[in-house]
Design a protein around this motif. Structure first.
Motif, PDB file in Angstrom:
ATOM      1  N   ASN A  58      -3.054 -10.674  -4.350  1.00 31.24           N
ATOM      2  CA  ASN A  58      -4.358 -10.163  -3.887  1.00 31.24           C
ATOM      3  C   ASN A  58      -5.468 -11.209  -3.951  1.00 31.24           C
ATOM      4  OD1 ASN A  58      -4.929 -10.240  -6.583  1.00 31.24           O
ATOM      5  ND2 ASN A  58      -5.131  -8.027  -6.837  1.00 31.24           N
TER       6      ASN A  58
ATOM      7  N   SER B  69     -12.405  -3.533   4.780  1.00 31.39           N
ATOM      8  CA  SER B  69     -11.003  -3.310   4.409  1.00 31.39           C
ATOM      9  C   SER B  69     -10.339  -4.606   3.945  1.00 31.39           C
ATOM     10  CB  SER B  69     -10.223  -2.693   5.571  1.00 31.39           C
ATOM     11  OG  SER B  69      -9.881  -3.668   6.535  1.00 31.39           O
ATOM     12  N   GLY B  70     -11.032  -5.741   4.090  1.00 33.36           N
ATOM     13  CA  GLY B  70     -10.521  -6.981   3.501  1.00 33.36           C
ATOM     14  C   GLY B  70     -10.402  -6.892   1.988  1.00 33.36           C
TER      15      GLY B  70
ATOM     16  N   VAL C  42      -9.225  -4.423   0.393  1.00 30.44           N
ATOM     17  CA  VAL C  42      -8.308  -3.317   0.077  1.00 30.44           C
ATOM     18  C   VAL C  42      -7.433  -3.578  -1.144  1.00 30.44           C
ATOM     19  CG1 VAL C  42      -6.503  -4.047   1.692  1.00 30.44           C
ATOM     20  CG2 VAL C  42      -6.690  -1.658   1.088  1.00 30.44           C
ATOM     21  N   SER C  43      -7.072  -4.842  -1.354  1.00 36.55           N
ATOM     22  CA  SER C  43      -6.138  -5.108  -2.449  1.00 36.55           C
ATOM     23  C   SER C  43      -6.842  -5.304  -3.773  1.00 36.55           C
ATOM     24  CB  SER C  43      -5.298  -6.334  -2.127  1.00 36.55           C
ATOM     25  OG  SER C  43      -6.161  -7.425  -1.973  1.00 36.55           O
TER      26      SER C  43
ATOM     27  N   CYS D  15      -9.728  -3.476  -4.736  1.00 37.93           N
ATOM     28  CA  CYS D  15     -10.632  -2.407  -5.151  1.00 37.93           C
ATOM     29  C   CYS D  15      -9.839  -1.441  -6.003  1.00 37.93           C
ATOM     30  CB  CYS D  15     -11.223  -1.686  -3.947  1.00 37.93           C
ATOM     31  SG  CYS D  15     -10.036  -0.737  -3.024  1.00 37.93           S
ATOM     32  N   SER D  16     -10.534  -0.762  -6.893  1.00 36.30           N
ATOM     33  CA  SER D  16      -9.827   0.262  -7.655  1.00 36.30           C
ATOM     34  C   SER D  16      -9.580   1.427  -6.695  1.00 36.30           C
ATOM     35  CB  SER D  16     -10.630   0.667  -8.889  1.00 36.30           C
ATOM     36  OG  SER D  16     -12.008   0.677  -8.580  1.00 36.30           O
TER      37      SER D  16
ATOM     38  N   TYR E 295     -14.699   1.227  -2.678  1.00 34.45           N
ATOM     39  CA  TYR E 295     -15.354  -0.074  -2.605  1.00 34.45           C
ATOM     40  C   TYR E 295     -16.678  -0.026  -3.364  1.00 34.45           C
ATOM     41  CZ  TYR E 295     -11.965  -0.944   1.075  1.00 34.45           C
ATOM     42  OH  TYR E 295     -10.805  -1.103   1.773  1.00 34.45           O
TER      43      TYR E 295
ATOM     44  N   ALA F  15     -11.023 -11.047   1.743  1.00 33.28           N
ATOM     45  CA  ALA F  15      -9.817 -10.994   0.920  1.00 33.28           C
ATOM     46  C   ALA F  15      -9.586 -12.299   0.151  1.00 33.28           C
ATOM     47  CB  ALA F  15      -8.613 -10.686   1.801  1.00 33.28           C
TER      48      ALA F  15
END
Lengths: 229, 277
Positions: A68, A93-94, A96-97, A99-100, A103, A147
């Motif tokens: 991530n 959405s970048g 996405v990996s 975030c708990s 966002y 990301a």
């Protein structure tokens, strides 16, 4: 400091090898251009490292790097025509990996900042499918930047970009590499950009033809063939 | 007319139908957003045929339909959603293959045992008024679980729906999320099938999303308004079906169609306004 190393990597496509016995590594703060002709396995190599294709043989090691912490700008995405989404949602959405569940405010501010730096802030509420190819590419770049923490993979990023933005794009990537210490791995056909920007070159044709510093590459026979074209 | 509406709530079987139906409609619409975009619109149709075949197996074995159909439909859903990943058969053909084979198996089994009876017809066209307490409990629990899971994995679902490769590349466990989604879809379809019938369940998946996304741009607003649209259509369909004594499932679909047409004209009007300045 090594981040990624591939050892004797082989990837098969319907029994035929697309990448064969390939070894190379990505270190901290690297800026690598992956060069090669069409069908030489550049994108396949990238996708295998990113876990999108299965390797047939060999090893890929991630050292000091989690999945991530990677950013990725794909060559193209199969756009779903009826997918309702705004530019802001896609860029967000970048994260996405990392975030708990939801966002954070900080991540949303970061998105606005990145949109601003790419001059996209005035289209942040526009529907993605209504954008031109070039603008879509910029939005996907913005998502990749969200990301990215340690390594950024780019697969022919300039294919749909106009010359003006292409220049801006390279200086943006350079800044990322030099100021934020992000390692860059870029698949490209653009040898001139490679000479101007890259620190290392990986030239492949299924196997490694050359891997090393740009200065050494320019002296090698492979560069001469490529440059003459 | 107002009295008639109030009368509806005097009967426990109608209360059950109302609560279960509302939950299922909202839930199906929400799950529908991602299914429609990923070209899985017909999964409802496909899975309901699988459910039909499972139902006939249950008839043959003489046991409760739910306990046979739930595991079979869940398996089929997981199989279908994962199949598209690395197979040469595309999603739509895969759904057609599986659903039609299951329909055939179901028909064969039914005709061997006792011929078509009322229970089977109920499965085809739904029987909202024949819901028992177990149906209600299952409908509400499954819907509740599905909505909670959807809210908590909303970001992942968005990202996977938009670009699966990217999501996978940055380290999200895409396969796990897809399996969870498949299971939820299957569970909702099994309970939804009992209520509007195997033939109409797909329309609950498709209509709200398509109508709403003609007007709204962002994913979030499409999800929210699909749910609202679906709920409104259900309520209107539910009551009007009593007033005019028409089957409820069909009436709900008619209202969805009406909303679709309205949304279509609104979006046309919007475009016209833009082009005329």
């Amino acid at each position: 400091m090594n981040l990624i190393s591939c050892k004797n990597l082989t990837v098969n496509y319907d029994k035929e090898a697309a990448v064969e016995n390939l070894s190379f590594s990505v270190s901290f703060k690297d800026y690598i251009f992956i060069l090669g002709e069409n069908g030489s396995g550049k994108s396949t190599l990238l996708k295998t490292i990113l876990n999108l294709k299965k390797k047939s043989k060999g090893e890929i090691f991630f050292e000091n790097l989690k999945r991530n912490e990677i950013g990725y700008l794909p060559q193209r995405i199969t756009l779903k025509k009826d997918f309702p989404s705004t530019v802001f949602e896609i860029v967000l959405s970048g994260f996405v990996s990392c975030c708990s569940l939801f966002y954070s405010k900080k991540q949303k501010l970061k998105v606005l900042q990145i949109l601003k730096s790419l001059k996209l802030e005035n289209i942040k509420n526009v529907s993605f499918k209504e954008l031109s190819k070039g603008q879509q590419q910029k939005v996907l770049l913005a998502r990749a930047l969200c990301a990215t923490k340690k390594v950024l993979f780019l697969d022919e990023p300039c294919a749909n970009l106009d010359p003006v933005f292409t220049k801006e794009f390279y200086s943006l990537i350079k800044k990322l590499n030099e100021e934020k210490n992000v390692a860059i791995v870029m698949v490209s056909h653009d040898i001139e950009a490679a000479i101007l920007n890259a620190k290392k070159i990986l030239h492949i044709k299924k196997k490694v033809l050359f891997f090393g510093e740009i200065q050494d590459y320019l002296k090698s026979e492979f560069a001469k063939v490529f440059l003459r074209k | 007319m107002f009295n008639e509406i109030l009368n509806v709530f005097k009967y426990p079987f109608l209360q059950r139908a109302f609560i279960a139906g509302l939950f299922i409609c909202v839930c199906v619409a929400i799950l529908g957003v991602s299914l429609v975009v990923k070209r899985f619109s017909m999964i409802g149709d496909g899975l309901s045929h699988v459910g039909f075949s499972a139902f006939s197996i249950a008839c043959v074995l003489n046991c409760a339909p739910f306990f046979v159909s739930i595991p079979i439909v869940v398996l089929a859903a997981v199989f279908l959603l994962l199949l598209s990943e690395n197979s040469k058969i595309k999603a739509d053909s895969a759904i057609a293959l599986i659903s039609n084979s299951c329909l055939a198996i179901g028909v064969v089994l039914i005709s061997i045992t006792n011929g078509i009876n009322k229970d089977v017809l109920n499965y085809m066209f739904g029987s909202i008024l024949a819901l028992n307490n177990l149906d209600l409990i299952l409908a509400v629990t499954f819907s509740f679980v599905a909505i909670i899971v959807f809210i908590f994995s909303y970001n992942k679902i968005f990202s996977i729906t938009f670009d699966e490769d990217f999501t996978k590349a940055v380290g999200v466990r895409v396969k796990l999320s897809k399996i969870v989604m498949a299971i939820l879809t299957a569970l909702i379809i099994v309970v939804g099938m009992k209520f509007v019938g195997a033939l109409l369940i797909s329309s609950l998946i498709v209509f709200p999303v398509i109508s709403v996304s003609m007007i709204f741009k962002s994913f979030k607003s499409v999800v929210i308004f699909s749910a609202i649209d679906s709920a409104i259509c259900f309520v209107l369909g539910f009551f009007s079906s009593f007033i005019f004594s028409i089957p409820t499932g069909a009436m709900i679909v008619i209202f969805n169609l009406v909303v679709f047409v309205i949304c279509y004209f609104v979006s046309l009007f919007k475009k016209l306004k833009i082009t005329l300045g």
